[in-house]
Scaffold this motif. Sequence first.
Motif, PDB file in Angstrom:
ATOM      1  N   GLN A   1      84.318  53.884  44.088  1.00 40.28           N
ATOM      2  CA  GLN A   1      84.723  55.241  43.765  1.00 40.28           C
ATOM      3  C   GLN A   1      84.801  55.394  42.245  1.00 40.28           C
ATOM      4  OE1 GLN A   1      88.521  56.345  45.331  1.00 40.28           O
ATOM      5  NE2 GLN A   1      88.447  58.428  44.503  1.00 40.28           N
ATOM      6  N   VAL A   2      84.094  56.380  41.732  1.00 42.80           N
ATOM      7  CA  VAL A   2      84.079  56.609  40.290  1.00 42.80           C
ATOM      8  C   VAL A   2      85.329  57.380  39.889  1.00 42.80           C
ATOM      9  CG1 VAL A   2      82.858  57.701  38.401  1.00 42.80           C
ATOM     10  CG2 VAL A   2      81.568  56.605  40.238  1.00 42.80           C
ATOM     11  N   GLN A   3      85.977  56.900  38.854  1.00 38.44           N
ATOM     12  CA  GLN A   3      87.165  57.578  38.348  1.00 38.44           C
ATOM     13  C   GLN A   3      87.147  57.622  36.829  1.00 38.44           C
ATOM     14  OE1 GLN A   3      90.604  55.497  40.165  1.00 38.44           O
ATOM     15  NE2 GLN A   3      91.136  57.458  41.047  1.00 38.44           N
ATOM     16  N   SER A  25      86.113  53.891  35.650  1.00 43.54           N
ATOM     17  CA  SER A  25      86.031  52.782  36.586  1.00 43.54           C
ATOM     18  C   SER A  25      85.110  53.171  37.729  1.00 43.54           C
ATOM     19  CB  SER A  25      87.418  52.426  37.132  1.00 43.54           C
ATOM     20  OG  SER A  25      87.970  53.521  37.831  1.00 43.54           O
ATOM     21  N   GLY A  26      84.628  52.186  38.434  1.00 46.79           N
ATOM     22  CA  GLY A  26      83.732  52.429  39.559  1.00 46.79           C
ATOM     23  C   GLY A  26      82.265  52.349  39.205  1.00 46.79           C
ATOM     24  N   ARG A  27      81.940  52.549  37.954  1.00 46.86           N
ATOM     25  CA  ARG A  27      80.585  52.374  37.444  1.00 46.86           C
ATOM     26  C   ARG A  27      80.663  52.385  35.925  1.00 46.86           C
ATOM     27  NH1 ARG A  27      76.584  57.386  37.222  1.00 46.86           N
ATOM     28  NH2 ARG A  27      76.133  56.295  35.287  1.00 46.86           N
ATOM     29  N   SER A 100      75.878  62.492  34.296  1.00 46.46           N
ATOM     30  CA  SER A 100      75.225  61.488  35.127  1.00 46.46           C
ATOM     31  C   SER A 100      73.827  61.142  34.630  1.00 46.46           C
ATOM     32  CB  SER A 100      75.151  61.959  36.585  1.00 46.46           C
ATOM     33  OG  SER A 100      74.342  63.108  36.686  1.00 46.46           O
ATOM     34  N   TYR A 115      81.050  64.157  36.319  1.00 50.47           N
ATOM     35  CA  TYR A 115      82.287  63.446  36.643  1.00 50.47           C
ATOM     36  C   TYR A 115      83.387  63.932  35.718  1.00 50.47           C
ATOM     37  CZ  TYR A 115      79.001  60.221  38.875  1.00 50.47           C
ATOM     38  OH  TYR A 115      78.009  59.679  39.653  1.00 50.47           O
ATOM     39  N   GLN A 118      91.278  63.956  35.698  1.00 47.56           N
ATOM     40  CA  GLN A 118      92.314  64.916  36.104  1.00 47.56           C
ATOM     41  C   GLN A 118      92.960  65.608  34.915  1.00 47.56           C
ATOM     42  OE1 GLN A 118      93.178  65.918  39.315  1.00 47.56           O
ATOM     43  NE2 GLN A 118      91.257  64.867  39.713  1.00 47.56           N
TER      44      GLN A 118
END
Length: 126
Positions: A1-3, A25-27, A100, A115, A118
Amino acid sequence: QVQLVESGGGLVQAGGSLRLSCAASGRTFSRNAMGWFRQAPGKEREFVAAISWAGGSTSYADSVKGRFTVSRDNAKNTVYLQMNSLKPEDTAVYHCAADSKVFGIGARSPQEYNYWGQGTQVTVSS
């Protein structure tokens, strides 16, 4: 999961400084342009700064030019926003975003980013 997770916001007096961080994180985003945007209550999200995938190209909104500096550490998968000489009108929720597409230079339009974090609240008192 990308965050994307922003940190470093807070309450500061006018003229003060803050340093925001955006940890991914996640990628990895080492080949992707990154941007910072902000949104004040009752206003639309607006562009603040962007940085190219390798960090060699940056762009800023006129309202923050000369006061804010965007940078990145691809080894840490993290982007930073150093904010100096803060003004009450800088008060907003600050979001980082990642494009992306690879090898971008950093767009000003939020539609170019896929992406989003928050956000972190920045409040500047007068």
